[in-house]
Design an enzyme around this catalytic site. Structure first.
Site, mmCIF file in Angstrom:
data_model
loop_
_atom_site.group_PDB
_atom_site.id
_atom_site.type_symbol
_atom_site.label_atom_id
_atom_site.label_comp_id
_atom_site.label_asym_id
_atom_site.label_seq_id
_atom_site.Cartn_x
_atom_site.Cartn_y
_atom_site.Cartn_z
ATOM 1 N N ARG A 37 0.864 -1.189 0.000
ATOM 2 C CA ARG A 37 0.000 0.000 0.000
ATOM 3 C C ARG A 37 0.899 1.238 0.000
ATOM 4 O O ARG A 37 1.237 1.774 1.065
ATOM 5 C CB ARG A 37 -0.893 0.006 1.249
ATOM 6 C CG ARG A 37 -2.012 -1.030 1.253
ATOM 7 C CD ARG A 37 -2.863 -0.868 2.502
ATOM 8 N NE ARG A 37 -4.133 -1.544 2.429
ATOM 9 C CZ ARG A 37 -4.398 -2.749 2.971
ATOM 10 N NH1 ARG A 37 -3.461 -3.400 3.607
ATOM 11 N NH2 ARG A 37 -5.606 -3.267 2.870
ATOM 12 N N ARG A 60 1.102 -1.435 -5.360
ATOM 13 C CA ARG A 60 -0.147 -0.790 -5.743
ATOM 14 C C ARG A 60 0.072 0.712 -5.818
ATOM 15 O O ARG A 60 0.673 1.297 -4.901
ATOM 16 C CB ARG A 60 -1.252 -1.100 -4.724
ATOM 17 C CG ARG A 60 -2.581 -0.469 -5.149
ATOM 18 C CD ARG A 60 -3.692 -0.798 -4.211
ATOM 19 N NE ARG A 60 -3.555 -0.112 -2.938
ATOM 20 C CZ ARG A 60 -4.435 -0.218 -1.938
ATOM 21 N NH1 ARG A 60 -5.480 -1.012 -2.079
ATOM 22 N NH2 ARG A 60 -4.263 0.442 -0.818
ATOM 23 N N GLU A 91 -12.639 -3.992 -6.687
ATOM 24 C CA GLU A 91 -13.144 -3.569 -5.376
ATOM 25 C C GLU A 91 -14.383 -2.698 -5.485
ATOM 26 O O GLU A 91 -14.863 -2.156 -4.501
ATOM 27 C CB GLU A 91 -12.047 -2.904 -4.540
ATOM 28 C CG GLU A 91 -11.188 -1.904 -5.255
ATOM 29 C CD GLU A 91 -10.011 -1.426 -4.409
ATOM 30 O OE1 GLU A 91 -9.918 -1.727 -3.221
ATOM 31 O OE2 GLU A 91 -9.171 -0.721 -4.988
ATOM 32 N N ASN A 108 -12.268 -5.484 1.112
ATOM 33 C CA ASN A 108 -12.642 -4.434 2.075
ATOM 34 C C ASN A 108 -13.559 -3.410 1.416
ATOM 35 O O ASN A 108 -14.606 -3.047 1.944
ATOM 36 C CB ASN A 108 -11.401 -3.702 2.606
ATOM 37 C CG ASN A 108 -10.400 -4.652 3.210
ATOM 38 O OD1 ASN A 108 -10.768 -5.732 3.633
ATOM 39 N ND2 ASN A 108 -9.140 -4.267 3.233
ATOM 40 N N ASP A 109 -13.116 -2.961 0.245
ATOM 41 C CA ASP A 109 -13.944 -1.992 -0.470
ATOM 42 C C ASP A 109 -15.100 -2.663 -1.186
ATOM 43 O O ASP A 109 -16.183 -2.086 -1.283
ATOM 44 C CB ASP A 109 -13.082 -1.196 -1.461
ATOM 45 C CG ASP A 109 -12.333 -0.083 -0.758
ATOM 46 O OD1 ASP A 109 -12.960 0.609 0.074
ATOM 47 O OD2 ASP A 109 -11.135 0.078 -1.002
ATOM 48 N N ARG A 137 -16.915 1.527 5.618
ATOM 49 C CA ARG A 137 -16.082 0.571 6.374
ATOM 50 C C ARG A 137 -15.448 1.196 7.612
ATOM 51 O O ARG A 137 -14.979 0.488 8.502
ATOM 52 C CB ARG A 137 -15.006 -0.022 5.458
ATOM 53 C CG ARG A 137 -14.073 1.015 4.893
ATOM 54 C CD ARG A 137 -13.253 0.481 3.740
ATOM 55 N NE ARG A 137 -11.960 -0.023 4.167
ATOM 56 C CZ ARG A 137 -10.954 -0.274 3.330
ATOM 57 N NH1 ARG A 137 -11.116 -0.120 2.024
ATOM 58 N NH2 ARG A 137 -9.808 -0.717 3.772
ATOM 59 N N CYS A 150 -6.807 -9.737 -1.622
ATOM 60 C CA CYS A 150 -5.855 -9.026 -0.764
ATOM 61 C C CYS A 150 -6.571 -8.203 0.312
ATOM 62 O O CYS A 150 -5.923 -7.484 1.065
ATOM 63 C CB CYS A 150 -4.912 -8.148 -1.573
ATOM 64 S SG CYS A 150 -5.767 -6.831 -2.441
HETATM 65 C C1 PEP Z 1 -9.411 -3.607 -0.187
HETATM 66 O O1 PEP Z 1 -10.187 -2.678 -0.440
HETATM 67 O O2 PEP Z 1 -9.789 -4.767 0.103
HETATM 68 C C2 PEP Z 1 -7.956 -3.378 -0.201
HETATM 69 C C3 PEP Z 1 -7.100 -4.362 -0.065
HETATM 70 O O3 PEP Z 1 -7.539 -2.089 -0.323
HETATM 71 P P1 PEP Z 1 -7.565 -1.055 0.908
HETATM 72 O O4 PEP Z 1 -7.926 -1.819 2.149
HETATM 73 O O5 PEP Z 1 -6.224 -0.435 0.987
HETATM 74 O O6 PEP Z 1 -8.641 -0.109 0.476
HETATM 75 MG MG MG Z 2 -9.412 -0.887 -1.317
#
Ligand code: PEP
Ligand code: MG
Length: 575
Positions: A306, A343, A442, A465-466, A476, A513
């Protein structure tokens, strides 16, 4: 008196220590212990800072002149109040005590004493006196600013003070604040706000210290120096525990340590299921310094670097191409030939560059100018980052990953920028290397148009996550809707499953991820859905590997598809 505060479990383990309450605006001051022979010089730094602020205020008073002072009596009175606060015994004596007795560095001592006095102001009946807290805050900020400008005279002591471990309690901590704490003295932390996959929680997990977020009013209920137990597995904070509760948690803490030691034996064991499927376990990292943790955990590469964490909390001083190139190269070389997925910057939403959010994006930052949208809006910065990554690719195996794509036009623009960055490097005669190009899935729109992505990219990485946030319309980072943030929602599972299946059908690489990949409760399901590449915090890798070694991936397929079809998938997870 013992009491319990409930929050969300975000980073496993038990921490027991004395509470240090930190207001988020002061969270990014340095926190370290000084050696006993540095006490004098730290007190001198404090005195110099105080004298500096006194001089500033007196100069201001003089510049106002008598006439202006008459014209603005409130301003003049305010400056007098500030001078008075600076001379206040409780402030200077209290700060001194933190340095002398506890060996806190000067900035930490000042913040700690501010918290003590601020609480007293909060409790005052008289509204005028209560409001003086804001003045105290300004005075303290001024002192901190002066100290920031000074060379630090004291180097951190290797050993903590003699009062045992400390835990951090704050209302909120930005991801940039968290980075500041990465190498700090704290054994655990609690915040009032935040969701399970907020970036603050993610950094906590990468620090591998017990943490609870979304604990609502913890920072008000807990008092500086209270003994606190943080149960990062259950999301519980026990304040002022009795001797028997303390003994119970100490035993649990020891068991956790023994279990971690035991898991270390799996470090070099290949992650292969009972029926012979080799699974790739990759690391998510935030800084070059995280490479060691990735290697220690036996990661076979970095699945998500990241990079935005290189940019945060630096004010106007963004890392230039050379700095970024060296950071990426350090990771590539540190991973000793293993692949590294870099990324491009994903700022915005709960990862503002300056810790305060970007002007104009506050309306709905998660839906605003973040990630690739931000990069395409800042082409010079984007090209600079791409050049740095492409140069680092000359030193090892690099995958370039683009976050938050949704539109064909964004894909086209991004690919054009990568080509342009190469042309610029050629024109400058700078060496660069090949990269595999990947896109993050995402946004539901992306998950529903995977074939488009597969035309242009070598691999996909599912950012759950997104993907969960945008599929379920749940912020989130918002603890008030955290109970609705459901990785097992059938819609989420469908999108994840279809993305994996379509990549496999075309022989393209796919990984997860997001935090789902490191959640040992999800390992069987993801294996059953056909996933063979997982990227997670180094601290989660060995536990997930242990689970993989016990699984028969072939047998899990039918079960995973029944979970996918279920109205209540969670009910089938224990089968
Ligand atoms: C996600 O969104 O799952 C991701 C890995 O990116 P971040 O958590 O940095 O938004
Ligand atoms: Mg993300």
């Amino acid at each position: 008196m013992t009491f319990v505060v409930h929050g969300l479990p975000v980073s496993r383990g038990i921490a027991i220590g004395r509470a240090v309450i930190v207001a988020s605006s002061r969270a990014n001051v340095a926190h370290y212990f000084i050696a006993p022979d540095q006490v004098r010089s730290e007190i001198d730094r404090l005195r110099l800072a105080r004298d500096g602020v006194v001089m500033e205020i007196e100069a201001l008073q003089q510049s106002l002149g008598d006439e202006a002072q008459d014209a603005h009596p409130e301003l003049s009175a305010l400056l007098d109040v500030h001078l008075m606060l600076l001379q206040d015994e409780q402030l200077s004596h209290g700060v001194r005590q933190w340095v002398v007795d506890r060996h806190y560095n000067a900035e930490w001592a000042l913040s700690a004493q501010y918290e003590v006095i601020a609480r007293q102001f909060d409790e005052m009946e008289d509204p005028y006196l209560r409001e003086r807290k804001a003045d105290l805050e300004q005075v303290v900020e001024r002192m901190l600013r002066i100290m920031r400008g000074q060379a630090t005279l004291a180097a951190p002591a290797q050993t903590p003070g003699n009062e045992g471990p400390l835990v951090l309690i704050a209302h909120d901590l930005s991801p940039a604040d968290m980075l500041q704490f990465k190498n700090s003295v704290f054994a655990g932390f609690v915040t009032d706000v935040g969701g399970k996959t907020s970036h603050t929680a993610i950094v906590a997990r990468s620090m591998d210290i017990p943490a609870v977020v979304g604990a609502r009013s913890a920072s008000h209920l807990v008092v500086q120096d209270d003994w606190v137990v943080i149960d990062g597995d259950a999301g519980v904070v026990i304040v002022d525990p009795s001797a028997s509760v303390l003994a119970e948690y100490s035993a649990k803490q020891k068991r956790g340590e023994v279990e971690r030691e035991r898991l270390l034996r799996l470090k070099s064991t290949p992650a292969v299921t009972l029926d012979g499927h080799r699974i790739e376990l990759l690391a998510n990292i935030e800084q070059p310094g995280d490479v060691q943790a990735a290697l220690r955990a036996g990661a076979v590469g970095v699945g998500l670097f990241r990079t935005e964490f290189l940019f945060m909390g630096r004010g106007a001083q963004m890392p230039d191409e050379e700095e970024q190139y060296h950071a990426y190269r350090e990771v590539v070389e540190g991973m000793q030939g293993l692949p590294v997925t870099i990324r491009t910057i994903d700022v915005g939403a709960d990862k503002p560059l300056d810790g305060h959010g970007r002007e104009g994006s506050h309306l709905n930052p998660a839906l605003g100018l973040r990630a690739i949208r931000w990069s395409l809006a800042e082409p010079a910065m984007f090209l600079l980052q791409l050049r740095a990554v492409l140069r680092a690719a000359a030193h090892g195996s690099v995958h370039l990953l683009i976050p938050m794509l949704a539109h064909a036009s964004e894909i086209r623009q991004t690919l054009a920028m990568v080509r342009r960055a190469r042309e610029q490097l050629d024109a400058q005669g700078k060496v660069h290397g090949p990269v595999k190009l990947g896109a993050m899935i995402e946004i539901p729109a992306a998950a529903l148009t995977v074939p488009l992505f597969l035309q242009h990219f070598d691999f996909l990485s599912i950012g759950t996550n997104d993907l969960i946030q945008y599929t379920l319309a749940i912020d989130r980072a918002d603890e008030t809707v955290a109970h609705l943030y459901d990785p097992l929602h059938p819609a989420v599972l469908q999108l994840v499953s279809q993305t994996i299946a379509q990549c496999q059908a075309q022989g393209k690489g796919v990984s997860v991820c997001g935090e789902m990949a490191g959640d040992v409760g999800m390992t069987r399901l993801l294996l059953g859905l056909g996933l063979r590449s997982f990227s997670m915090h180094p601290s989660q890798i060995l536990q997930v590997k242990q689970q993989i070694l016990r699984c028969d991936a072939g047998k899990l397929g039918a079960w995973a598809h029944s979970v996918l079809q279920a109205e209540d998938p969670a009910a089938l997870m224990a089968d």
